[in-house]
Structures are given as C-alpha cells and as structure tokens.
Design a protein around this motif. Sequence first.
Motif, PDB file in Angstrom:
ATOM      1  N   ALA A  29      37.435  39.962  40.998  1.00 50.70           N
ATOM      2  CA  ALA A  29      38.316  39.615  42.115  1.00 50.70           C
ATOM      3  C   ALA A  29      39.477  40.588  42.263  1.00 50.70           C
ATOM      4  CB  ALA A  29      38.853  38.198  41.931  1.00 50.70           C
ATOM      5  N   LEU A  30      39.943  41.137  41.172  1.00 50.31           N
ATOM      6  CA  LEU A  30      41.086  42.045  41.242  1.00 50.31           C
ATOM      7  C   LEU A  30      40.760  43.263  42.108  1.00 50.31           C
ATOM      8  CD1 LEU A  30      43.967  42.269  40.247  1.00 50.31           C
ATOM      9  CD2 LEU A  30      43.116  43.481  38.246  1.00 50.31           C
ATOM     10  N   ALA A  31      39.564  43.796  41.959  1.00 49.15           N
ATOM     11  CA  ALA A  31      39.147  44.929  42.787  1.00 49.15           C
ATOM     12  C   ALA A  31      39.107  44.549  44.267  1.00 49.15           C
ATOM     13  CB  ALA A  31      37.786  45.440  42.339  1.00 49.15           C
ATOM     14  N   LEU A  32      38.661  43.338  44.568  1.00 49.81           N
ATOM     15  CA  LEU A  32      38.637  42.884  45.959  1.00 49.81           C
ATOM     16  C   LEU A  32      40.049  42.687  46.496  1.00 49.81           C
ATOM     17  CD1 LEU A  32      35.720  40.319  45.687  1.00 49.81           C
ATOM     18  CD2 LEU A  32      35.660  42.583  46.759  1.00 49.81           C
ATOM     19  N   MET A  33      40.943  42.179  45.666  1.00 45.58           N
ATOM     20  CA  MET A  33      42.331  42.003  46.084  1.00 45.58           C
ATOM     21  C   MET A  33      42.990  43.353  46.342  1.00 45.58           C
ATOM     22  SD  MET A  33      43.307  38.970  43.427  1.00 45.58           S
ATOM     23  CE  MET A  33      44.923  38.577  44.048  1.00 45.58           C
ATOM     24  N   GLU A  34      42.680  44.343  45.511  1.00 48.07           N
ATOM     25  CA  GLU A  34      43.226  45.686  45.721  1.00 48.07           C
ATOM     26  C   GLU A  34      42.756  46.278  47.046  1.00 48.07           C
ATOM     27  OE1 GLU A  34      41.793  47.554  42.167  1.00 48.07           O
ATOM     28  OE2 GLU A  34      43.698  47.271  41.121  1.00 48.07           O
ATOM     29  N   ARG A  35      41.594  45.868  47.502  1.00 44.93           N
ATOM     30  CA  ARG A  35      41.039  46.363  48.762  1.00 44.93           C
ATOM     31  C   ARG A  35      41.512  45.554  49.970  1.00 44.93           C
ATOM     32  NH1 ARG A  35      37.519  47.522  44.744  1.00 44.93           N
ATOM     33  NH2 ARG A  35      36.358  49.461  44.838  1.00 44.93           N
ATOM     34  N   GLY A  36      42.332  44.529  49.727  1.00 47.09           N
ATOM     35  CA  GLY A  36      42.933  43.784  50.829  1.00 47.09           C
ATOM     36  C   GLY A  36      42.142  42.603  51.339  1.00 47.09           C
ATOM     37  N   VAL A  37      41.184  42.105  50.560  1.00 48.02           N
ATOM     38  CA  VAL A  37      40.438  40.917  50.982  1.00 48.02           C
ATOM     39  C   VAL A  37      41.414  39.743  51.060  1.00 48.02           C
ATOM     40  CG1 VAL A  37      38.599  39.316  50.347  1.00 48.02           C
ATOM     41  CG2 VAL A  37      38.287  41.773  50.032  1.00 48.02           C
ATOM     42  N   ASP A  38      41.436  39.052  52.193  1.00 45.07           N
ATOM     43  CA  ASP A  38      42.408  37.981  52.428  1.00 45.07           C
ATOM     44  C   ASP A  38      42.055  36.664  51.751  1.00 45.07           C
ATOM     45  OD1 ASP A  38      44.052  39.560  54.039  1.00 45.07           O
ATOM     46  OD2 ASP A  38      42.856  39.118  55.813  1.00 45.07           O
ATOM     47  N   LEU A  39      40.784  36.335  51.685  1.00 45.22           N
ATOM     48  CA  LEU A  39      40.379  35.042  51.141  1.00 45.22           C
ATOM     49  C   LEU A  39      39.260  35.243  50.133  1.00 45.22           C
ATOM     50  CD1 LEU A  39      40.433  31.903  51.207  1.00 45.22           C
ATOM     51  CD2 LEU A  39      38.690  32.050  52.993  1.00 45.22           C
ATOM     52  N   LEU A  40      39.477  34.740  48.933  1.00 45.06           N
ATOM     53  CA  LEU A  40      38.455  34.788  47.889  1.00 45.06           C
ATOM     54  C   LEU A  40      38.133  33.364  47.466  1.00 45.06           C
ATOM     55  CD1 LEU A  40      39.907  37.559  45.543  1.00 45.06           C
ATOM     56  CD2 LEU A  40      38.052  37.782  47.182  1.00 45.06           C
ATOM     57  N   VAL A  41      36.854  33.071  47.364  1.00 47.39           N
ATOM     58  CA  VAL A  41      36.397  31.795  46.824  1.00 47.39           C
ATOM     59  C   VAL A  41      35.741  32.134  45.494  1.00 47.39           C
ATOM     60  CG1 VAL A  41      34.895  29.811  47.124  1.00 47.39           C
ATOM     61  CG2 VAL A  41      36.049  30.820  49.105  1.00 47.39           C
ATOM     62  N   ILE A  42      36.296  31.617  44.410  1.00 46.57           N
ATOM     63  CA  ILE A  42      35.824  31.959  43.072  1.00 46.57           C
ATOM     64  C   ILE A  42      35.168  30.749  42.443  1.00 46.57           C
ATOM     65  CG2 ILE A  42      36.548  32.654  40.758  1.00 46.57           C
ATOM     66  CD1 ILE A  42      38.836  34.195  42.110  1.00 46.57           C
ATOM     67  N   SER A  43      33.968  30.950  41.956  1.00 41.96           N
ATOM     68  CA  SER A  43      33.256  29.919  41.218  1.00 41.96           C
ATOM     69  C   SER A  43      33.209  30.344  39.758  1.00 41.96           C
ATOM     70  CB  SER A  43      31.842  29.759  41.773  1.00 41.96           C
ATOM     71  OG  SER A  43      31.122  28.841  40.986  1.00 41.96           O
ATOM     72  N   ASP A  44      33.797  29.564  38.893  1.00 43.98           N
ATOM     73  CA  ASP A  44      33.882  29.915  37.470  1.00 43.98           C
ATOM     74  C   ASP A  44      32.808  29.174  36.702  1.00 43.98           C
ATOM     75  OD1 ASP A  44      34.520  30.451  34.868  1.00 43.98           O
ATOM     76  OD2 ASP A  44      36.625  29.888  35.045  1.00 43.98           O
ATOM     77  N   ALA A  45      31.812  29.916  36.224  1.00 47.01           N
ATOM     78  CA  ALA A  45      30.730  29.316  35.447  1.00 47.01           C
ATOM     79  C   ALA A  45      30.803  29.736  33.976  1.00 47.01           C
ATOM     80  CB  ALA A  45      29.386  29.708  36.032  1.00 47.01           C
TER      81      ALA A  45
END
Length: 71
Positions: A29-45
């Motif tokens: 997710a950190l890489a996606l946040m660095e690229r400016g993705v506004d909304l992340l849905v994270i599923s922790d398995a």
Amino acid sequence: MNATDVQSADPVRDKYTLADGGHSENYGALALMERGVDLLVISDASYDDNYTFGDYYTLQHHAKMLLSARF
C-alpha cells in the motif's frame, strides 16, 4: 565448493538483492500511496492470533513518517 563459494563467485548476486518488500510493509500500500492513490481497500489475511494488527500499524507508521499521512 559450498554455498558461500557459489554466491561470492556470482557477480550478479553480489550486486543485486531480490526481495518481496515485506521487510517494510506487507500490503504494498505504501507504494500506491506514494503514487497518489486516493482510496485503498486493504484486506488483511495475515496470521494474527492476538488481533494486534501489527502489519496494519507498520503501514500506518511508515505512511505517517514518509508521507505525512493521516489516519
């Protein structure tokens, strides 16, 4: 010849390290946040028998420190 001899004889292995990134945070997710993705849905398995959400808190810490993110 042992494993150490093989590794030191290979200039590619001496120059590059291959890793999946899990040493920093497991979601990617950190890489996606660095690229400016506004909304992340994270599923922790991940295995978390005490429900401490350690992987999520690691992501949160890195995002706050590196990107000044707020949660």
